[in-house]
Structures are given as C-alpha cells and as structure tokens.
Motif scaffolding. Structure first.
Motif, PDB file in Angstrom:
ATOM      1  N   ASP A  82       0.828  -1.200   0.000  1.00 27.07           N
ATOM      2  CA  ASP A  82       0.000   0.000   0.000  1.00 27.07           C
ATOM      3  C   ASP A  82       0.867   1.257   0.000  1.00 27.07           C
ATOM      4  N   ASN A  83       0.207   2.417   0.057  1.00 24.42           N
ATOM      5  CA  ASN A  83       0.925   3.693   0.007  1.00 24.42           C
ATOM      6  C   ASN A  83       1.901   3.870   1.159  1.00 24.42           C
ATOM      7  N   GLY A  84       1.506   3.411   2.361  1.00 21.41           N
ATOM      8  CA  GLY A  84       2.371   3.584   3.522  1.00 21.41           C
ATOM      9  C   GLY A  84       3.697   2.878   3.356  1.00 21.41           C
ATOM     10  N   TYR A  85       3.654   1.639   2.877  1.00 17.27           N
ATOM     11  CA  TYR A  85       4.875   0.870   2.655  1.00 17.27           C
ATOM     12  C   TYR A  85       5.708   1.500   1.544  1.00 17.27           C
ATOM     13  N   MET A  86       5.070   1.767   0.407  1.00 19.23           N
ATOM     14  CA  MET A  86       5.795   2.293  -0.743  1.00 19.23           C
ATOM     15  C   MET A  86       6.425   3.654  -0.444  1.00 19.23           C
ATOM     16  N   ASP A  87       5.717   4.492   0.291  1.00 18.83           N
ATOM     17  CA  ASP A  87       6.237   5.815   0.617  1.00 18.83           C
ATOM     18  C   ASP A  87       7.481   5.704   1.496  1.00 18.83           C
ATOM     19  N   THR A  88       7.450   4.770   2.456  1.00 20.03           N
ATOM     20  CA  THR A  88       8.580   4.601   3.373  1.00 20.03           C
ATOM     21  C   THR A  88       9.840   4.157   2.647  1.00 20.03           C
ATOM     22  N   TYR A  89       9.718   3.185   1.749  1.00 16.59           N
ATOM     23  CA  TYR A  89      10.895   2.557   1.157  1.00 16.59           C
ATOM     24  C   TYR A  89      11.295   3.087  -0.221  1.00 16.59           C
TER      25      TYR A  89
END
Length: 260
Positions: free
Chosen positions: A174-181
């Motif tokens: 999701d966006n949270g994972y993709m944004d972090t990494y």
C-alpha cells in the motif's frame, strides 16, 4: 478500498474459493473430521536476502517459523489437515532490517528507516500437484503499511517425506509501505523527487523443498528471484542498488500436536 487492498482480497479469495464449501465439514478430501485438536510447527533458520528492498548487497539474518497446520473443534469444524495439505491458515511474519546511510553510503541524504516487524496471516490450499497461497501483513516499527505476496506452485513428491515445489510470485504494497521505502522527498540532496504509490511492487519465481526427517522434525529450504517493478522499480532509491533481488533460506522446525 484502494487498489492494493483489492489485489490482496482477490488473491485471498483465489486461494480460498476452491475449498470454502467443504473445509468446515471435512479434511478437504471428503474424509470425516479428525480427532479434535491443534497441530502446529515452530522453528527457525537463516535467511540470505538484500540488505533492504532495492539493495544490491546480500545480508544474512535469522527468521522465525510459526505455522498452523490443523485446527479441529469438537463440533466438527476443521481447518487444514488434508492428507496432502488441504486448506490451512497460519500466521505470517517477516522482519525487514534497518536502512541507513551508515551501512549504505549511496543513500546519504535519505532518511534512515528503522527495523520493521510485519505480522499478518497466510491462507493456502494444497492439492496433490498444486499449491495456491497468499499472505497479507501489517508493518510495525520502521513502517506501518500493508504488504504481502501471492503465488502458485507446482508440487512433486519423489519419495516419502520429500516435497519439491516451484512457481511464480507477485508482491503488492500500500501507500504507507511504498512511501517509506521508495519515495524521495523534495529537496533531498543527490536524489530526484519521487512519489511512490500503492500497487504491484515485484514479480518473480521461487523453488524450494521440505523433508520430514521424522514424525516430529522437518527441514526446509528455498531460493528465489524477484524483479522490482512499477514505482518500486522506477524509484531513485532502487537506482543506487538493483531491481534484481535474490534470496535463499534454510530452516529447521519442530511439529506439535495437542488433542482436545
């Protein structure tokens, strides 16, 4: 519901669909429910994988095994326990190491990411020659997003106690994972601004084995290749590492059975 959650739900439904009508009354092969009880596996091993997703450096780390094989209640309700596998639900765990410029100087300018522990669930259905499976996990620590994987395996059993498998994989986040990494904030020195969005983040293939040494012990191993795609593959973070991700894993586990 966003795109990645729809993808995860579809993958789980694909896994559950063939067995939902029968799993509560039988072992998935038409046999009566077994003795009420629970069967599970605990163990651990070593995992060789990229230091962080998108890295070209391989890091060796431990990994846990926690797997529910069968749950049969006195009222006849049963999950798992088929002669060759059947339907099963088990916890799904993953640990992602920290990402720092100290370990990878090419990342200087990007914010460090702390170690993350992912906890979730995996559903699978295994017949004699085929296994379908999908998992979904929530991150804690370094990230707080959702990520998971789905796959289909061809399965062969050349001799008693030995199982070999191989098949394609696809992963999502999701966006949270993709944004972090994979995102890069504006003004980061040495990097172009990049906003990574939810979606499919890799495709690949895995092959592995499991050998039941005895009634109580088993060993298993796996090797795989994943290719980062979409925003994960296009990210400037990946550009300083590699889109090609290789991993190898080996573990030893103990089997437990508790009758009710």
């Amino acid at each position: 519901m966003n795109r990645v959650k729809k993808t995860a739900v579809a993958a789980l439904l694909l896994t559950l669909g063939p067995v939902l009508p029968a799993w509560a009354q039988s072992d998935g092969y038409g046999a009566p429910p077994a003795q009420p009880g629970i069967e599970f596996e605990l163990g651990g091993g070593a995992n060789a994988a990229p230091r962080y997703e998108g890295s070209s450096e391989i890091l060796l780390s431990p990994y846990p095994i926690v797997r529910l094989k069968r749950l049969a209640l006195p009222n006849g309700f049963q999950i798992g326990g088929g002669r060759e596998g059947g339907f099963s639900v088990s916890p799904s765990f993953a640990v992602r190491g920290e990402r720092t410029a100290r370990d990878t100087p090419a990342l200087t300018g990007l914010a460090n990411v702390d170690l993350a522990v992912e906890v979730g669930v995996e559903a699978s259905y295994e017949a004699q020659w085929l296994r379908l499976h999908a998992n979904l996990r929530r991150g804690f620590g370094g990230h707080h997003g959702w990520t998971g994987e789905a796959g289909i395996d061809a399965v062969v059993r050349p001799e008693e106690g030995l199982k070999l498998y191989a098949g394609p994989r696809i992963s999502y986040a999701d966006n949270g994972y993709m944004d972090t990494y994979f995102s890069v904030p504006a003004g980061t020195p040495g990097f172009a601004t990049f906003d990574a969005s939810a979606g499919i983040k890799s495709w690949g293939v895995e092959a592995g084995m499991r050998f039941d040494v005895s009634e109580g012990w088993a060993v298993e191993g796996m090797a795989g290749y994943h290719r980062l795609t979409g925003d994960a593959g296009a990210s400037p973070v990946t550009a300083v590492g590699s889109r090609d991700q290789f991993h190898v894993r080996f573990g030893v586990l103990r089997k437990f059975r508790i009758d009710f």
